[in-house]
Design a protein around this motif. Structure first.
Motif, PDB file in Angstrom:
ATOM      1  N   LEU A 181      -3.495   8.941  -0.499  1.00 32.30           N
ATOM      2  CA  LEU A 181      -3.666   8.206  -1.749  1.00 32.30           C
ATOM      3  C   LEU A 181      -4.123   6.778  -1.478  1.00 32.30           C
ATOM      4  O   LEU A 181      -4.967   6.234  -2.201  1.00 32.30           O
ATOM      5  CB  LEU A 181      -2.348   8.200  -2.527  1.00 32.30           C
ATOM      6  CG  LEU A 181      -2.384   7.573  -3.917  1.00 32.30           C
ATOM      7  CD1 LEU A 181      -3.348   8.314  -4.829  1.00 32.30           C
ATOM      8  CD2 LEU A 181      -0.987   7.563  -4.525  1.00 32.30           C
ATOM      9  N   THR A 233       3.316  11.154  -5.715  1.00 30.04           N
ATOM     10  CA  THR A 233       3.186  11.040  -4.268  1.00 30.04           C
ATOM     11  C   THR A 233       4.456  11.531  -3.600  1.00 30.04           C
ATOM     12  O   THR A 233       5.564  11.363  -4.128  1.00 30.04           O
ATOM     13  CB  THR A 233       2.879   9.588  -3.844  1.00 30.04           C
ATOM     14  OG1 THR A 233       2.644   9.534  -2.431  1.00 30.04           O
ATOM     15  CG2 THR A 233       4.018   8.655  -4.200  1.00 30.04           C
ATOM     16  N   ALA A 238       1.135   9.861   0.564  1.00 28.31           N
ATOM     17  CA  ALA A 238       0.891   8.433   0.349  1.00 28.31           C
ATOM     18  C   ALA A 238      -0.298   7.909   1.146  1.00 28.31           C
ATOM     19  O   ALA A 238      -1.079   7.091   0.641  1.00 28.31           O
ATOM     20  CB  ALA A 238       2.151   7.642   0.693  1.00 28.31           C
TER      21      ALA A 238
END
Length: 305
Positions: free
Chosen positions: A104, A124, A101
């Motif tokens: 990302l 994720t 995460a």
């Protein structure tokens, strides 16, 4: 023994879309035809390949076929593009990846713009578990902490993501200022991303030497059990710390900005924790995967330690 490509594509559709009925609609056949193809494929393999749950999931025997189906689809699409020219719209290549995460939310997302003719399915998960989806054949590539290549994959080191332990100024005054860190960490509310997230525990152990077990036998959770909040989104995680909910580890680039602005305090100045990241991807001679890999490496070089 050989695999029927139509049966394999049908199996892939069932797993991708989660049901026989949806796969039938996508393939423009009847649910009965889908069921017959799956049964025929299972007879060839001699194993049950699909668990008829909601959603449908592959059995252990079906997992290798999930990956094979995805690889064939990717290579077939690239061959068609090369033979007939660039295709638009729904015929674009689809690539599935899994990313932790924090990557990302930070450095990874701009990578996707390097492939404008590709549609992405981004998953994720915790960086220590992202390779599980690669192993299962659900994704084609992963940002992961696993440095040993998953079977059938290549691996490249990207660098390390650095984290700082931070708290809001009021929380720092209440829980940490003037206190021994070992005592403070045991009592101060802590934030974790989810129950897979052991980063905070690893940091406490590194800074305080708490528990003292040999590295090979250390339980990352151990007996260390402060009040804990779970906030499973990167931006919300950091915002919860700013609001004073507790302390946690935040990527350095975000933490430095908030520390400079007075919104956060570095609660263990001089200490940090680095999480090494690797890029694992299918071992295929694929133009799409090669282009994606080059873009990932370029972005990681600029963003990671």
């Amino acid at each position: 023994m050989s695999l029927d490509p139509v049966q394999l594509a049908t199996f892939q559709a069932v797993i991708e879309h989660g049901s026989f009925d949806t796969a039938a609609r996508v393939l423009h056949v009847t649910p009965s035809a889908v069921s017959q193809r799956i049964k025929a494929l299972e007879q060839v393999v001699g194993q049950v390949l699909v668990r008829r749950t909601r959603p449908c999931v592959p059995t252990a025997a079906g997992l290798p076929l999930v990956r094979l189906g995805g690889q064939i689809a990717l290579l077939e699409h690239e061959a068609l593009r090369a033979a007939s020219g660039v295709l638009d719209g729904p015929s674009r290549t689809r690539v599935s990846v899994v990313v932790n995460a924090d990557s990302l939310a930070g450095w990874f997302l701009p990578v996707l713009t390097a492939l404008p003719d590709v549609v992405f399915e981004v998953h994720t998960d915790d960086e220590g578990h992202t390779a599980d989806l690669l192993r299962a054949g659900t994704v084609m590539a992963a940002v992961t902490t696993e440095r040993v290549a998953v079977q059938g994959c290549r691996v490249q080191r990207l660098g390390a993501m650095r984290y700082l332990a931070v708290a809001a100024p009021a929380g720092h005054r209440a829980w940490f200022a003037g206190h021994d860190l070992g005592t403070a960490f045991a009592a101060a509310p802590m934030l974790r991303f989810n129950r897979k997230d052991t980063l905070q525990h690893r940091f406490v152990r590194a800074v305080t030497g708490r528990n003292g077990e040999p590295a090979g036998s250390f339980d990352p959770l151990g007996s260390f059990d402060p009040p804990t909040h779970f906030v499973p989104a990167s931006a919300s995680f950091t915002e919860a710390i700013r609001l004073g909910l507790g302390w946690g580890l935040v990527p350095e680039d975000i933490a430095r900005v908030d520390i400079a602005a007075g919104r956060l305090v570095d609660i263990a100045a001089g200490h940090h924790i680095d999480v090494p990241l690797y890029w694992q991807y299918w071992r295929l001679e694929s133009t799409v995967l090669s282009t994606l890999t080059a873009a990932v490496r370029t972005a990681a070089l600029a963003a990671l330690h």
